[in-house]
Motif scaffolding. Structure first.
Motif, PDB file in Angstrom:
ATOM      1  N   ASN A   1       6.429   7.011  -1.767  1.00 13.89           N
ATOM      2  CA  ASN A   1       7.353   6.407  -2.805  1.00 13.89           C
ATOM      3  C   ASN A   1       8.732   6.973  -2.171  1.00 13.89           C
TER       4      ASN A   1
ATOM      5  N   MET B   1       8.169  -1.180  -1.654  1.00 12.74           N
ATOM      6  CA  MET B   1       6.773  -0.490  -2.012  1.00 12.74           C
ATOM      7  C   MET B   1       6.129  -0.193  -0.697  1.00 12.74           C
TER       8      MET B   1
ATOM      9  N   PHE C   1       2.292   9.030  -2.321  1.00 11.39           N
ATOM     10  CA  PHE C   1       2.298   7.432  -2.656  1.00 11.39           C
ATOM     11  C   PHE C   1       3.524   6.785  -1.613  1.00 11.39           C
TER      12      PHE C   1
ATOM     13  N   TYR D   1       2.869   1.688 -10.086  1.00 10.84           N
ATOM     14  CA  TYR D   1       1.706   1.212  -9.141  1.00 10.84           C
ATOM     15  C   TYR D   1       0.403   1.144 -10.390  1.00 10.84           C
TER      16      TYR D   1
ATOM     17  N   ALA E   1       1.820  -3.330  -7.316  1.00 14.14           N
ATOM     18  CA  ALA E   1       2.754  -2.397  -7.436  1.00 14.14           C
ATOM     19  C   ALA E   1       4.217  -3.171  -7.656  1.00 14.14           C
TER      20      ALA E   1
ATOM     21  N   SER F   1       5.059  11.891  -4.764  1.00 15.59           N
ATOM     22  CA  SER F   1       6.017  10.846  -4.223  1.00 15.59           C
ATOM     23  C   SER F   1       5.528  10.934  -2.689  1.00 15.59           C
TER      24      SER F   1
ATOM     25  N   ALA G   1       9.681   2.822  -9.874  1.00 17.48           N
ATOM     26  CA  ALA G   1       8.449   2.495  -8.975  1.00 17.48           C
ATOM     27  C   ALA G   1       7.144   2.461  -9.774  1.00 17.48           C
TER      28      ALA G   1
ATOM     29  N   TRP H   1      11.368   5.008  -3.846  1.00 15.91           N
ATOM     30  CA  TRP H   1      12.523   4.031  -4.647  1.00 15.91           C
ATOM     31  C   TRP H   1      12.002   4.397  -6.082  1.00 15.91           C
ATOM     32  N   THR H   2      12.979   4.235  -6.936  1.00 19.05           N
ATOM     33  CA  THR H   2      12.798   4.293  -8.494  1.00 19.05           C
ATOM     34  C   THR H   2      13.611   3.352  -9.034  1.00 19.05           C
TER      35      THR H   2
END
Length: 167
Positions: free
Chosen positions: A136, A44, A134, A143, A154, A131, A141, A138-139
């Protein structure tokens, strides 16, 4: 002839030394690997306490969404991600009273259809504005965001978050 015999012995000793060092290195790497938690979950980018970056976008229903109104449970899903397809129905029927936002990366009408009746859905590229806010990559995911736009928790599963999930 004595030089040849000495060279063969020296090469043999060096080979044995190389084998011993290699075996020692393999043993140390195995020990280090065993010491790390195997089920640490996805990486995360925003850890608890981190502040979400600024963004503005619209949902599939045309509703504006920005950091200013962001609070509750945010889930990141992507097309072609089997765990995302498994998590999406549970995310959609989650009865916590928390506002929810689902961010779907890629073209996946089935995933959007599962999520959209119960939650706001944003469809974007893998490096879209939400995305990036965040950080981010990764999936799936998930929060949990508080009223100050900070990450409370997370994880990659609903069980990773301090919320009640349906059975």
């Amino acid at each position: 002839m004595p030089y040849l015999a000495a060279a063969v012995v020296l090469i043999g000793l060096l080979s044995v030394l190389n084998l011993v060092l290699t075996l020692g290195l393999i043993r140390r790497l195995r020990e280090q690997g065993a010491a790390q938690p195997q089920d640490a979950g996805p990486p995360m980018a925003l850890e608890p306490g981190a502040e979400v970056g600024d963004f503005t976008t619209t949902t599939t229903e045309g509703e504006p969404v920005s950091r200013a109104i962001l609070i509750g449970l945010i889930g990141f899903f992507s097309a072609g991600c089997e765990p995302c397809h498994d998590l999406a129905p549970r995310f959609a029927r989650l009865a916590t009273g928390l506002p929810r936002l689902a961010v779907v990366s890629g073209d996946d009408p089935e995933l959007v259809a599962v999520l959209s009746p119960a939650t706001r859905v944003v469809v974007e590229d893998h490096n879209g504005v939400v995305s990036r806010a965040f950080q981010n990559t990764w999936t799936p995911a998930l929060y949990l965001i508080d009223g100050e736009h900070r990450v409370v928790a997370a994880g990659g599963r609903l069980e990773d978050l301090p919320i009640e999930s349906p059975a």
